[in-house]
Design an enzyme around this catalytic site. Sequence first.
Site, PDB file in Angstrom:
ATOM      1  N   GLU A 157      48.152  34.381  40.976  1.00  0.00           N
ATOM      2  CA  GLU A 157      48.204  34.209  42.436  1.00  0.00           C
ATOM      3  C   GLU A 157      47.542  35.377  43.157  1.00  0.00           C
ATOM      4  OE1 GLU A 157      51.337  33.526  46.069  1.00  0.00           O
ATOM      5  OE2 GLU A 157      51.764  32.573  44.146  1.00  0.00           O
ATOM      6  N   THR A 158      47.614  36.548  42.559  1.00  0.00           N
ATOM      7  CA  THR A 158      46.966  37.713  43.156  1.00  0.00           C
ATOM      8  C   THR A 158      45.459  37.506  43.266  1.00  0.00           C
ATOM      9  OG1 THR A 158      48.684  39.221  42.389  1.00  0.00           O
ATOM     10  CG2 THR A 158      46.516  40.183  42.873  1.00  0.00           C
TER      11      THR A 158
END
Length: 150
Positions: A63-64
Amino acid sequence: MDATQQEILERLNASGKGTVLEALDISVVEATKEKVVASMPISSKHLQLVGYLHGGVSVVLAETVASLASVMNIDTARQMAFGLEINANHLRPKRDGQLFAVATPIHMGRTTHVWDVRISDEKEKLICISRCTVAVVDRPPDDGDPLFKK
């Protein structure tokens, strides 16, 4: 004036201070509109109880890079990017070493972006495949651009 790739990386990594990126030792190593790459060493803080990489840590890494990839494609003075949905297939267990996450675009809409994320190890073995949908929303008034805050 456009920032150089090195300046972009410095800003992105500096903005991670005091966040989950710092806590998990995630570093952005490449950031363009077409691809974001981050690295993360595996240490004891990345492991689940029986000593293998925690799947949730892989999801945080995925997700980063997806969220940062969206940041590279929006007007950060006016907009923000938030993970909306994520899935992950954990393909291979890992106890130590280095991980590299690569986000590439699948769909670039006005309010949503969808990213393909591949997480591999230092031997280029695929550890996790993820797809992340990122919401692009208007920034609240007077919130400012976090990449340019002093």
